[in-house]
Design an enzyme around this catalytic site. Structure first.
Site, short mmCIF file in Angstrom:
data_model
loop_
_atom_site.label_atom_id
_atom_site.label_comp_id
_atom_site.label_asym_id
_atom_site.label_seq_id
_atom_site.Cartn_x
_atom_site.Cartn_y
_atom_site.Cartn_z
N LYS A 195 33.23 39.78 46.27
CA LYS A 195 34.54 40.79 47.00
C LYS A 195 34.07 41.56 47.91
CE LYS A 195 37.32 38.07 44.98
NZ LYS A 195 36.55 36.96 43.58
C1 PLP Z 1 37.85 37.28 42.71
C2 PLP Z 1 39.47 36.74 43.38
C3 PLP Z 1 40.16 36.74 41.68
C4 PLP Z 1 39.39 36.99 40.38
O1 PLP Z 1 38.60 38.06 40.36
P1 PLP Z 1 38.07 38.76 39.15
O2 PLP Z 1 37.38 39.58 39.59
O3 PLP Z 1 36.36 37.95 39.37
O4 PLP Z 1 38.06 38.78 37.99
C5 PLP Z 1 41.78 36.33 41.52
N1 PLP Z 1 42.05 36.13 42.71
C6 PLP Z 1 40.87 35.36 44.18
C7 PLP Z 1 41.91 34.42 44.96
C8 PLP Z 1 39.69 35.72 44.27
O5 PLP Z 1 39.27 35.15 45.15
#
Ligand code: PLP
Length: 398
Positions: A186
């Protein structure tokens, strides 16, 4: 998007401070901590940057969604409306609580279509969950009006769009609750981590307790605390929070890099008359984490995607065929391939997705290609990439 590209001295320094104390847990051990409270520090920094009163850090973005839903009192049989284009975490969090994921169509924003949301509302609907995929947002004004009219909770999944805004408000802060992920890919990362943001003090208390076994967090003796509600463990560790403390300081630097790189590619591809671009709702500003564009049809999108790959243009996505981000490949959801028995509510109420008509979503996803915007590209690299993309697209369409 990925903050890991710029992991460096600041992150190491914050982590080292935790290692020096040896207190890896966010609660307790006051005497040993030497004044280090990384999770609290990151919560305060996020509250300030996101202009909200409350932040609850948790162990992942998926945990953030789960905790946010739980904080709003969502449970067995409650219906949560979400888009056909999202990450699987969205419905995982809903199912974990025994609630029902109700998928609805997207539109040219590549997020929830307000008309489709309105049509899907039943007496059991409790939450509308827009997912701001790939750096841009749903029409939050329209969705908020629907939620107000039907007395529903608006929960924004801003995991892929941290730093974007709508009507001047940071994404995640417009609705009743907002969620972020700080997983490794992210825009800013903790390694693993997530956050729930809200202006609702009651939701904050619920989230704080639910994410830590129901602890009320009163007083200085963890063992003596009481447990007003049933909870779970979704805690973040101090080591992870420490990385986040460094990365949140760099968010605006990352966003500026994303915008710069995005703009170079956008301007170059804008010269191709056959291309369309994803619609950003009025009042919105993207985080510029991805650039998404529309080819004239599914066939040409497929070919362009393949040719980009052949020419070595990496980091492009054709979500229509993607295992993790589009409903077409979610047969584990459609057929409820759960390890154990699921709540009766889920088994009985889950819509029959084998028969669902999501042709409106297919219309947009079939022709969409998204290009990840990296932070580490030099201006020369982005310019060359943009030119290469333009050539591949023009030659494929010729
Ligand atoms: C990455 C993501 C998640 C989940 O996040 P994690 O930290 O990997 O559990 C949820 N929603 C969206 C849209 C994402 O891109």
């Amino acid at each position: 998007m990925p903050g890991f590209e710029l992991f460096g001295a600041l992150e190491k320094q914050e982590v080292q401070q935790v290692l020096d104390t040896g207190v890896l847990m966010r609660y307790g051990f006051d005497g040993m901590r030497n004044g280090q409270w990384k999770a609290l520090e990151l919560e305060a920094a996020l509250a300030k940057r996101m202009q909200v009163n409350h932040v609850q850090l948790v162990s992942s973005g998926t945990a953030a969604l789960t905790v946010a839903l739980a904080a709003a009192g969502i449970g067995a049989g409650d219906e949560v409306i979400l888009p056909t284009f999202t990450f699987v975490a969205s419905f995982e969090a809903i199912l974990a609580l025994g609630a029902i994921p109700v998928l609805v169509d997207i539109d040219d924003t590549l997020t929830l279509s307000p008309e489709a949301v309105e049509r899907a509302i039943t007496t059991k609907t409790r939450v509308v969950m827009p997912v701001h995929m790939c750096g841009s947002m749903a029409d939050l004004r329209a969705l908020k009006a629907i939620c107000d009219k039907h007395n529903l909770v608006l929960l924004e999944d801003a995991c892929q769009a941290i730093g974007g805004t709508f009507e001047g408000k940071p994404l995640g802060s417009y609705g009743d609750l907002g969620c972020f992920s700080f997983d490794y890919v992210k825009t800013i990362t903790c390694g693993e981590g997530g956050a729930v943001i809200t202006n609702n003090a009651n939701y904050k208390t619920n989230a704080d307790q639910y994410a830590d076994h129901g602890h009320d967090h009163m007083g200085k003796d963890r063992g003596a605390e009481s447990h007003p509600i049933l909870g779970y463990n979704f805690r973040i560790s101090e080591l992870h929070a420490a990385v986040g403390v460094a990365q949140i300081k760099r968010l605006d630097e990352f966003l500026a890099l994303q915008k710069k790189n995005y703009t170079i590619i956008w301007e170059t591809l804008g010269a191709i008359p056959e291309l369309g671009f994803r619609k950003v709702p009025k009042g919105g500003e993207e985080s510029y984490a991805f650039l998404s564009f529309f080819l004239p049809d599914e066939n040409s999108a497929h070919k362009v995607y393949q040719n980009l790959g052949k020419e070595g243009v990496d980091a492009c996505f054709y979500w229509y065929d993607n295992n993790w981000h589009y409903y077409k490949k979610w047969e584990h959801l459609t057929h409820l391939k759960s390890l154990g028995k699921l709540p009766q509510e889920v088994v009985k109420q889950l819509p029959d997705y084998t028969k669902a008509d999501f042709s409106k979503s297919d219309h947009w996803m079939g022709r969409t290609i998204s290009c990840l915007i990296k932070l580490g590209w030099s201006t020369t690299e982005v310019t060359e990439r943009a030119e290469k993309m333009r050539t591949v697209i023009k030659e494929t369409l010729a």
